[in-house]
Scaffold this active site. Structure first.
Site, PDB file in Angstrom:
ATOM      1  N   MET A  27       0.840  -1.199   0.000  1.00  0.00           N
ATOM      2  CA  MET A  27       0.000   0.000   0.000  1.00  0.00           C
ATOM      3  C   MET A  27       0.880   1.257   0.000  1.00  0.00           C
ATOM      4  O   MET A  27       0.411   2.348   0.318  1.00  0.00           O
ATOM      5  CB  MET A  27      -0.940  -0.005   1.209  1.00  0.00           C
ATOM      6  CG  MET A  27      -1.899  -1.213   1.161  1.00  0.00           C
ATOM      7  SD  MET A  27      -3.430  -0.968   2.055  1.00  0.00           S
ATOM      8  CE  MET A  27      -2.823  -0.740   3.717  1.00  0.00           C
ATOM      9  N   GLY A  28       2.158   1.103  -0.364  1.00  0.00           N
ATOM     10  CA  GLY A  28       3.052   2.248  -0.438  1.00  0.00           C
ATOM     11  C   GLY A  28       3.573   2.670   0.921  1.00  0.00           C
ATOM     12  O   GLY A  28       3.500   1.909   1.884  1.00  0.00           O
ATOM     13  N   LEU A  30       6.695   3.067   1.519  1.00  0.00           N
ATOM     14  CA  LEU A  30       7.627   1.935   1.602  1.00  0.00           C
ATOM     15  C   LEU A  30       8.718   2.164   2.641  1.00  0.00           C
ATOM     16  O   LEU A  30       9.259   3.269   2.774  1.00  0.00           O
ATOM     17  CB  LEU A  30       8.260   1.687   0.229  1.00  0.00           C
ATOM     18  CG  LEU A  30       7.270   1.390  -0.907  1.00  0.00           C
ATOM     19  CD1 LEU A  30       8.020   1.111  -2.212  1.00  0.00           C
ATOM     20  CD2 LEU A  30       6.355   0.211  -0.570  1.00  0.00           C
ATOM     21  N   HIS A  34       9.307  -3.454   3.442  1.00  0.00           N
ATOM     22  CA  HIS A  34       8.952  -3.630   2.031  1.00  0.00           C
ATOM     23  C   HIS A  34      10.211  -3.920   1.207  1.00  0.00           C
ATOM     24  O   HIS A  34      10.198  -4.760   0.307  1.00  0.00           O
ATOM     25  CB  HIS A  34       8.286  -2.372   1.485  1.00  0.00           C
ATOM     26  CG  HIS A  34       6.999  -1.995   2.163  1.00  0.00           C
ATOM     27  ND1 HIS A  34       6.883  -0.869   2.942  1.00  0.00           N
ATOM     28  CD2 HIS A  34       5.770  -2.579   2.177  1.00  0.00           C
ATOM     29  CE1 HIS A  34       5.643  -0.772   3.390  1.00  0.00           C
ATOM     30  NE2 HIS A  34       4.945  -1.795   2.961  1.00  0.00           N
ATOM     31  N   GLY A 144       4.776 -10.403   3.738  1.00  0.00           N
ATOM     32  CA  GLY A 144       5.475 -10.374   5.017  1.00  0.00           C
ATOM     33  C   GLY A 144       4.772 -11.198   6.082  1.00  0.00           C
ATOM     34  O   GLY A 144       3.547 -11.194   6.181  1.00  0.00           O
ATOM     35  N   LEU A 181       8.630  -2.691  11.854  1.00  0.00           N
ATOM     36  CA  LEU A 181       8.424  -1.568  10.940  1.00  0.00           C
ATOM     37  C   LEU A 181       7.006  -1.607  10.397  1.00  0.00           C
ATOM     38  O   LEU A 181       6.472  -2.674  10.110  1.00  0.00           O
ATOM     39  CB  LEU A 181       9.419  -1.644   9.777  1.00  0.00           C
ATOM     40  CG  LEU A 181      10.883  -1.444  10.132  1.00  0.00           C
ATOM     41  CD1 LEU A 181      11.707  -1.325   8.855  1.00  0.00           C
ATOM     42  CD2 LEU A 181      11.083  -0.214  10.976  1.00  0.00           C
ATOM     43  N   SER A 182       6.414  -0.431  10.266  1.00  0.00           N
ATOM     44  CA  SER A 182       5.066  -0.303   9.726  1.00  0.00           C
ATOM     45  C   SER A 182       4.910   1.083   9.144  1.00  0.00           C
ATOM     46  O   SER A 182       5.476   2.054   9.670  1.00  0.00           O
ATOM     47  CB  SER A 182       4.039  -0.514  10.843  1.00  0.00           C
ATOM     48  OG  SER A 182       2.780   0.015  10.461  1.00  0.00           O
ATOM     49  N   ARG A 184       2.498   2.810   9.453  1.00  0.00           N
ATOM     50  CA  ARG A 184       1.764   3.622  10.430  1.00  0.00           C
ATOM     51  C   ARG A 184       2.658   4.123  11.568  1.00  0.00           C
ATOM     52  O   ARG A 184       2.216   4.972  12.344  1.00  0.00           O
ATOM     53  CB  ARG A 184       0.593   2.820  11.013  1.00  0.00           C
ATOM     54  CG  ARG A 184      -0.521   2.577   9.988  1.00  0.00           C
ATOM     55  CD  ARG A 184      -1.693   1.848  10.611  1.00  0.00           C
ATOM     56  NE  ARG A 184      -2.839   1.769   9.710  1.00  0.00           N
ATOM     57  CZ  ARG A 184      -3.185   0.689   9.007  1.00  0.00           C
ATOM     58  NH1 ARG A 184      -2.463  -0.407   9.082  1.00  0.00           N
ATOM     59  NH2 ARG A 184      -4.252   0.709   8.217  1.00  0.00           N
TER      60      ARG A 184
HETATM   61  P1  AMP Z   1       1.475  -2.939   3.490  1.00  0.00           P
HETATM   62  O1  AMP Z   1       2.053  -1.927   2.564  1.00  0.00           O
HETATM   63  O2  AMP Z   1       1.498  -2.538   4.924  1.00  0.00           O
HETATM   64  O3  AMP Z   1       0.142  -3.440   3.011  1.00  0.00           O
HETATM   65  O4  AMP Z   1       2.432  -4.185   3.424  1.00  0.00           O
HETATM   66  C1  AMP Z   1       2.843  -4.735   2.198  1.00  0.00           C
HETATM   67  C2  AMP Z   1       3.644  -5.989   2.469  1.00  0.00           C
HETATM   68  O5  AMP Z   1       4.788  -5.657   3.266  1.00  0.00           O
HETATM   69  C3  AMP Z   1       2.847  -7.044   3.228  1.00  0.00           C
HETATM   70  O6  AMP Z   1       3.151  -8.323   2.690  1.00  0.00           O
HETATM   71  C4  AMP Z   1       3.373  -6.891   4.635  1.00  0.00           C
HETATM   72  O7  AMP Z   1       3.272  -8.073   5.399  1.00  0.00           O
HETATM   73  C5  AMP Z   1       4.828  -6.532   4.375  1.00  0.00           C
HETATM   74  N1  AMP Z   1       5.410  -5.867   5.547  1.00  0.00           N
HETATM   75  C6  AMP Z   1       4.899  -4.823   6.250  1.00  0.00           C
HETATM   76  N2  AMP Z   1       5.692  -4.525   7.311  1.00  0.00           N
HETATM   77  C7  AMP Z   1       6.725  -5.407   7.277  1.00  0.00           C
HETATM   78  C8  AMP Z   1       7.884  -5.625   8.096  1.00  0.00           C
HETATM   79  N3  AMP Z   1       8.135  -4.883   9.175  1.00  0.00           N
HETATM   80  N4  AMP Z   1       8.728  -6.634   7.758  1.00  0.00           N
HETATM   81  C9  AMP Z   1       8.486  -7.414   6.671  1.00  0.00           C
HETATM   82  N5  AMP Z   1       7.423  -7.249   5.846  1.00  0.00           N
HETATM   83  C10 AMP Z   1       6.552  -6.258   6.140  1.00  0.00           C
END
Ligand code: AMP
Length: 278
Positions: A27-28, A30, A34, A144, A181-182, A184
């Protein structure tokens, strides 16, 4: 190779090249997590496609769809630096026709743990991931472990709908102090961030125990000690494939998962552990 930015399905068809294709759906906004998925894709495939799409279907009306961080130009720099071949960045109207009717159901697994707190979230997530699979037609897709129930449901979808796509799970990337990491995390104040550390601390403390009852109790005690600023949605010790709570005699891999709100920011985290090894 120049990075191709595909903004609609026609662009995506034009960007198709020979060889194995790996898709990294995001969802960007990054970050290093990511990046680790992109690197995993890079070593496994000839062409790496990163999708950047904030999917309205997986947010309920009271969630943060409009407030979700959007940092497209910085995301393109990350993708260039990681040697991504194609970024797929469709508009919402391009993905969802106004008269659309059909979508996926995550079944019972979509209604427990994270699904109990976010009704409809996993239905919306699976619907967009299936659409991305159909549009990009990858040989493999990288997700992830951070979103463990999402990963389990995608594996379930691939099995239940006979999708010819290999699903690769990648480990959670953390800050040196343990915070996962997030996208958010940028909303956490300094105080919030200190409180948020209780999630990974609780998981580590739980994972050091041996029995399900002790694991749950010790992790819960750490969460409780964080005080009222940490508003816990759930703490679950589950079978990684079904997300059903494990019994005291369960043997094998389990996932200890937690979700909590700190201020107005909702965080999730989990660890994999092995119970009652032979
Ligand atoms: P998102 O952009 O949050 O929807 O995440 C996109 C992808 O990145 C998903 O497969 C998540 O599980 C992965 N992801 C998000 N945070 C992490 C992290 N800290 N470590 C590894 N993968 C992650």
């Amino acid at each position: 190779m120049e990075l191709i930015v595909a903004r609609n399905r026609e662009d995506l068809v034009k960007a198709r090249a020979g060889g194995d294709v790996a898709l990294v759906p995001t969802m960007g906004a990054l970050h290093e997590g990511h990046r680790s998925l992109i690197r995993e894709a890079r070593v496994r495939a000839d062409q790496v496609v990163v999708s950047i799409f904030v999917n309205p279907l997986q947010f309920s009306p009271n969630e943060d769809f409009s407030r979700y961080p959007r940092t497209f130009d910085a995301d393109l720099d990350v993708c260039r630096a990681e040697g991504v071949d194609v970024v797929f960045h469709p508009a919402v109207e391009d993905m969802y026709a106004p008269d659309r009717q059909v979508s996926l159901s995550a079944g019972r697994m979509g209604t427990i743990a994270e699904g109990a707190v976010r009704p409809g979230h996993f239905d919306g997530m699976l619907t967009v991931v299936l659409k991305l699979f159909n549009l990009v037609q990858p040989d493999m897709a990288i997700f992830g472990q951070k979103d463990a129930q999402q990963l389990a449901l995608i594996r379930r979808m691939v099995a239940d709908l006979d999708l010819p796509i290999e699903i690769v799970g990648a480990p959670t990337v953390r800050e040196p102090d343990g915070l996962a990491l997030s996208s958010r995390n940028r909303y956490l104040s300094e105080d919030d961030r200190r409180v948020a550390l209780a999630l990974s601390r609780a998981l580590r403390a739980g994972a050091a125990e041996r029995t399900p009852s002790r694991i749950r109790a010790v992790a819960r005690a750490v969460l409780d000690a964080a005080g009222p600023e940490l508003d816990v949605d759930y703490l679950a010790l589950v079978d990684p494939a079904t997300f059903d709570e494990v019994s005291e005699s369960y043997e094998g891999e389990a996932v200890l998962a937690v979700a909590a709100r700190v201020g107005s920011t909702r965080l999730i985290d989990n660890v994999i552990l092995t119970l009652n090894p032979a």
